[in-house]
Design a protein around this motif. Structure first.
Motif, mmCIF file in Angstrom:
data_model
loop_
_atom_site.group_PDB
_atom_site.id
_atom_site.type_symbol
_atom_site.label_atom_id
_atom_site.label_comp_id
_atom_site.label_asym_id
_atom_site.label_seq_id
_atom_site.Cartn_x
_atom_site.Cartn_y
_atom_site.Cartn_z
ATOM 1 N N ALA A 1 -6.366 -12.140 -23.729
ATOM 2 C CA ALA A 1 -5.094 -12.113 -23.381
ATOM 3 C C ALA A 1 -4.419 -10.763 -23.346
ATOM 4 N N ALA A 2 -4.956 -10.035 -24.612
ATOM 5 C CA ALA A 2 -4.389 -9.057 -24.992
ATOM 6 C C ALA A 2 -5.003 -7.998 -24.123
ATOM 7 N N LYS A 3 -6.312 -8.069 -23.535
ATOM 8 C CA LYS A 3 -6.825 -6.958 -22.510
ATOM 9 C C LYS A 3 -6.129 -6.972 -21.216
ATOM 10 N N LYS A 4 -5.829 -8.452 -20.851
ATOM 11 C CA LYS A 4 -4.915 -8.710 -19.514
ATOM 12 C C LYS A 4 -3.587 -8.037 -19.661
ATOM 13 N N GLU A 5 -2.860 -8.189 -20.757
ATOM 14 C CA GLU A 5 -1.479 -7.810 -20.918
ATOM 15 C C GLU A 5 -1.508 -6.062 -20.937
ATOM 16 N N VAL A 6 -2.476 -5.624 -21.549
ATOM 17 C CA VAL A 6 -2.700 -3.964 -21.566
ATOM 18 C C VAL A 6 -2.616 -3.366 -19.931
ATOM 19 N N GLU A 7 -3.687 -4.291 -19.396
ATOM 20 C CA GLU A 7 -3.930 -3.890 -17.923
ATOM 21 C C GLU A 7 -2.739 -3.862 -17.235
ATOM 22 N N ARG A 8 -1.817 -5.000 -17.420
ATOM 23 C CA ARG A 8 -0.701 -5.107 -16.686
ATOM 24 C C ARG A 8 0.354 -4.429 -16.945
ATOM 25 N N LEU A 9 0.368 -3.728 -18.038
ATOM 26 C CA LEU A 9 1.618 -2.978 -18.484
ATOM 27 C C LEU A 9 0.894 -1.442 -18.084
ATOM 28 N N ALA A 10 -0.120 -1.240 -17.993
ATOM 29 C CA ALA A 10 -0.809 0.066 -17.357
ATOM 30 C C ALA A 10 -0.267 0.247 -15.778
ATOM 31 N N VAL A 11 -0.638 -0.869 -15.377
ATOM 32 C CA VAL A 11 -0.188 -1.090 -13.730
ATOM 33 C C VAL A 11 1.200 -0.816 -13.666
ATOM 34 N N ASP B 1 3.266 0.710 -15.368
ATOM 35 C CA ASP B 1 3.479 2.374 -15.717
ATOM 36 C C ASP B 1 3.142 3.492 -14.658
ATOM 37 N N LEU B 2 2.439 2.819 -13.456
ATOM 38 C CA LEU B 2 2.030 3.741 -12.697
ATOM 39 C C LEU B 2 3.205 4.164 -11.970
ATOM 40 N N PRO B 3 3.213 5.450 -11.398
ATOM 41 C CA PRO B 3 4.238 5.831 -10.507
ATOM 42 C C PRO B 3 4.187 5.380 -9.125
#
Length: 58
Positions: free
Chosen positions: A44-54, A56-58
Motif C-alpha cells: 500500500a505504501a509503494k502504491k501511494e508513493v507511486e500515486r503521489l509521484a504521478v 507531482d509530474l508537470p
C-alpha cells in the motif's frame, strides 16, 4: 467495513487487507500473520508513493 468509508483510500486498503487476514487466522494465542500484514502495508505504501509521484509530474 462501512466504518472505514471516510478513510483515505490507501489507509482503507490496509485496514481491509489486515481484517481479511485476521479473520482467516483468528487465534486466541500469539499472532501468526505479522509478515503478511507487513506485506500489505508495504504494498500500500509503494502504491501511494507511486500515486503521489504521478500527481507531482508537470
Amino acid at each position: 467495513m462501512n466504518l472505514f468509508e471516510t478513510f483515505d483510500p490507501a489507509v482503507r486498503n490496509i485496514i481491509l487487507g489486515v481484517l481479511d487476514i485476521e479473520q482467516e487466522h483468528i487465534s486466541m494465542e500469539r499472532p501468526r500473520v505479522k509478515d503478511q500484514i507487513d506485506e500489505i502495508v508495504t504494498a500500500a505504501a509503494k502504491k501511494e508513493v507511486e500515486r503521489l509521484a504521478v500527481e507531482d509530474l508537470p
